[in-house]
Design an enzyme around this catalytic site. Structure first.
Site, PDB file in Angstrom:
ATOM      1  N   ALA A  53       0.720  -1.062  -0.125  1.00  0.00           N
ATOM      2  CA  ALA A  53       0.010   0.009   0.062  1.00  0.00           C
ATOM      3  C   ALA A  53       0.826   1.397   0.008  1.00  0.00           C
ATOM      4  O   ALA A  53       1.567   1.142   0.850  1.00  0.00           O
ATOM      5  CB  ALA A  53      -1.098  -0.026   1.085  1.00  0.00           C
ATOM      6  N   ASP A  54       0.483   2.347  -0.972  1.00  0.00           N
ATOM      7  CA  ASP A  54       1.077   3.669  -0.741  1.00  0.00           C
ATOM      8  C   ASP A  54       0.146   4.396  -0.047  1.00  0.00           C
ATOM      9  O   ASP A  54      -0.804   4.021   0.539  1.00  0.00           O
ATOM     10  CB  ASP A  54       1.341   4.187  -2.264  1.00  0.00           C
ATOM     11  CG  ASP A  54       0.029   4.152  -3.201  1.00  0.00           C
ATOM     12  OD1 ASP A  54      -0.913   4.420  -2.673  1.00  0.00           O
ATOM     13  OD2 ASP A  54       0.531   4.307  -4.214  1.00  0.00           O
ATOM     14  N   SER A  55       0.530   5.716  -0.130  1.00  0.00           N
ATOM     15  CA  SER A  55      -0.338   6.773   0.834  1.00  0.00           C
ATOM     16  C   SER A  55      -1.625   6.774   0.199  1.00  0.00           C
ATOM     17  O   SER A  55      -2.795   6.827   1.111  1.00  0.00           O
ATOM     18  CB  SER A  55       0.219   8.126   0.839  1.00  0.00           C
ATOM     19  OG  SER A  55       0.478   8.468  -0.406  1.00  0.00           O
TER      20      SER A  55
END
Length: 142
Positions: A95-97
């Site tokens: 997951a990224d931001s």
């Protein structure tokens, strides 16, 4: 002082027991016999082996953790055989931001809660998300 042994916690005037399903389901894991000063302790206690420290927390219900796991799997398009549990970090799951924002939005929709931006930014694991959800739900019902 108090100590933890097996599936119970005892102190001079307080004791708490955990049923076998809580211990084996992973809701309470890694319990060890540890002396700790009586102070601001809140139960249950959980051993964090990665950081080598004792964490004191109020663990979320297994149902809440399982729902969070489902939402995380859906938002990140993870296979059913991918290991996702309470200790899973969003970043380790890919997951990224932006993904994290979408996960929080999914949690808000599913649990009908509103997560403040500051709280949302502090969530890094499935367990932290589940704990925050239960905390918000309990505050809303109080």
């Amino acid at each position: 002082m108090f100590s933890i042994a097996g599936s119970s916690v005892s102190m001079p005037s307080v004791s708490a027991s955990f049923n076998q399903s809580q211990v084996t389901s992973g809701q309470i894991s890694g319990l060890k016999l540890v002396p700790a000063p009586l102070g601001k302790a809140i139960f249950p206690l959980r051993r964090n082996y990665r950081q080598g420290s004792l964490q004191v927390c109020c663990a979320a219900k297994p149902e809440t953790v399982n729902k969070v796991v489902e939402i995380v799997r859906k938002q990140l398009a993870l296979n059913e055989d991918s290991k996702v549990d309470g200790e899973s970090k969003f970043i380790d799951l890919g997951a990224d931001s932006l993904d994290t924002v979408e996960i929080v939005m999914g949690l808000e929709e599913e649990f009908k809660i509103s997560v403040e931006e500051e709280s949302a930014q502090s969530i890094t694991t499935v367990q932290e998300a589940a704990d925050l959800i239960e905390d918000l739900i309990s505050k809303d019902s109080a």
